[in-house]
Motif scaffolding. Structure first.
Motif: not given
Length: 486
Positions: A323-331, A337-344, A403-410
């Motif tokens: 959960g909470g995995l974003k399409d892009s994260y800022v450098i 910092n790539v943040d998200f949650t894991l639930t099981s 597997t997930y994909e995301f971007k890093l942007v300035n």
């Protein structure tokens, strides 16, 4: 002037040079017994398990020469005294897979990965009353080799076979094959575990019955409750399904890798007269053992092969929700910092790896999730703008990969970014065939954004390959003909 003298006498210097030569040449000499397969070679083949590093180099069991006058110490003969191969020194009646041979004429074949000048080959066999549950010592073997082959101080071919007469024996014995290299101070030691067929009568209902080895029951892994193990049997026409013998694991104790082979061997012996599993004794009887067992068929039977199949109890794959995995994260400050949650709802360990667009690993780690939701923050140092891939792996009953994909942007507010808005259409050279007038790209090599010039210069923007980059934005020799820096 004072004349300087060597600290070594001419004699010592000569000895040192000869010793160096022996050491250099000794490293090159390697070989193992390929038939009947030696203990170390069976480790490579997988017939013997839990062998340690010798499974990768059965040719390297090398120690001091001239057994039995010198050579490896008692208790360390099978390993040639090398600690890295000490697993070979384990010795019980059931520890090692055995090859079936007969007394009298036999062929012993060596394979040399680096053949070498040879003094001789010698073959020793355990005494009739040896104890197979004691470590191998000189007293375990006959003092005189039953076969000796002169090497004539010449280099043998890569494969060589010797004709030797094996003494009268019955049941399990160890043959020690020693290759004495001719121009070093070392020899190579190969323990060969054999069952020598005797004149016993293993089944009073079948006169003069004799067994042949048709397969192995190896303690390869621990099993879980609900798992099944099958022994399948084949003749020249294929599988004989009516002979299939199976057990189901009812408890963790039954599933221990040294326990379930004994249970399956017992079941085979209970169900069949012409098939048996266990260890073949001197009396011709096959007795189930803990750990490794051989599978046999009577020679009067048409069964020629046995296979063991493990059928895992199919449990549902472990479920991990992201959960909470974003399409892009800022450098920021060269880090992201790539943040998200894991639930099981289960107790699991989730491993993660982050790859950049070139499939280089830039971050990794693991997080424990125990019927809960856990927050994860992955720090990527020396971050560059572009596309990234996050791989999550979870192992419980089976492996599950996500597997997930995301971007890093300035960061558009970063003073070092010269006020650029950080918006672009592609990260160069992604989508290069789609570039047209007005297309904006970010150059990962410098973090800057470039816009494709209007016609007629826009055609240069898509003219790029890894070997021809004249128009690569900000980098190529003629990039300014195609691009404007934003």
């Amino acid at each position: 002037m004072i004349k300087q003298h060597s600290l070594l006498s001419p004699q010592l210097t000569k000895i040192a040079l000869i010793s160096s030569l022996f050491i250099a040449q000794g490293v090159m000499a390697h070989g193992y017994v390929s038939s009947p397969e030696s203990r170390s070679y069976k480790c490579k083949l997988g017939h013997n398990t839990n062998c340690g590093p010798v499974q990768w180099e059965p040719q390297s069991v090398e120690g001091l020469d001239r057994y039995s006058e010198s050579g490896p110490a008692d208790g360390k003969i099978a390993s040639a005294g090398l600690s890295q191969f000490s697993q070979l020194d384990e010795q019980t009646a059931t520890r090692w897979h055995k090859s079936s041979i007969k007394p009298g004429p036999n062929k012993f074949s060596w394979h040399f990965t680096a053949n070498h000048t040879t003094r001789d080959w010698r073959y020793f066999i355990t005494k009739s009353d040896w104890n197979p549950n004691q470590a191998l010592t000189r007293s375990s073997f006959e003092a005189i080799p039953f076969c000796a082959i002169d090497g004539n101080q010449s280099r043998p071919p890569v494969d060589v076979t010797h004709d030797c007469n094996v003494p009268e024996r019955s049941g399990y014995h160890v043959i020690l094959a020693v290759w004495d290299v001719g121009d070093t101070v070392n020899s190579f030691y190969q323990a060969i575990d054999v069952n020598i067929s005797g004149k016993g009568n293993p089944d009073p209902d079948i006169p003069d019955a004799q067994w042949q080895d048709i397969g192995d029951l190896n303690p390869t892994m621990n099993l879980q409750s609900g798992d099944m193990v099958k022994a399948r049997f084949f003749n020249k026409d294929g599988e004989q399904a009516n002979l299939t013998t199976s057990i189901t694991i009812n408890s963790p104790q039954e599933g221990q890798k040294n326990n379930w082979p004994h249970l399956l061997a017992t079941e085979i012996n209970n169900q069949h007269k012409s098939l048996a599993a266990g260890q073949l004794g001197k009396d011709g009887k096959v007795v189930p053992a803990m750990g490794q067992n051989n599978i046999y068929a009577l020679k009067t039977s048409d069964i020629r092969r046995a296979e063991v199949q493990i059928v895992k109890d199919q449990k549902p794959d472990p479920q991990v929700n992201v959960g909470g995995l974003k399409d892009s994260y800022v450098i920021q400050s060269n880090e992201a910092n790539v943040d998200f949650t894991l639930t099981s709802t289960e107790k699991l360990t989730v491993d993660y790896i982050v790859f950049d667009k070139n499939n280089a690993q830039v971050a990794f780690g693991s997080t424990a999730v125990n019927n809960s939701t856990e927050s994860v923050i992955i720090n990527i140092k020396n971050a560059k703008p572009g596309n990234y891939t996050l791989v999550l792996k979870t192992k419980a009953f089976s492996l599950v990969q996500q597997t997930y994909e995301f971007k890093l942007v300035n960061d558009s507010t970063d003073p070092g970014d010269d006020g650029k808005d950080g918006q672009y259409d592609y990260s160069f050279p992604e989508g290069v065939s789609n570039y047209k007038a007005g297309t904006k790209v970010i150059q990962p090599k410098n973090g800057k954004i470039y816009q494709c010039k209007p016609f007629p210069y826009s055609g240069y923007c898509k003219q790029w390959t890894s070997t021809s980059n004249n128009f690569e934005p900000g980098v190529g020799s003629h990039w300014k003909m195609a691009w404007d820096e934003k």
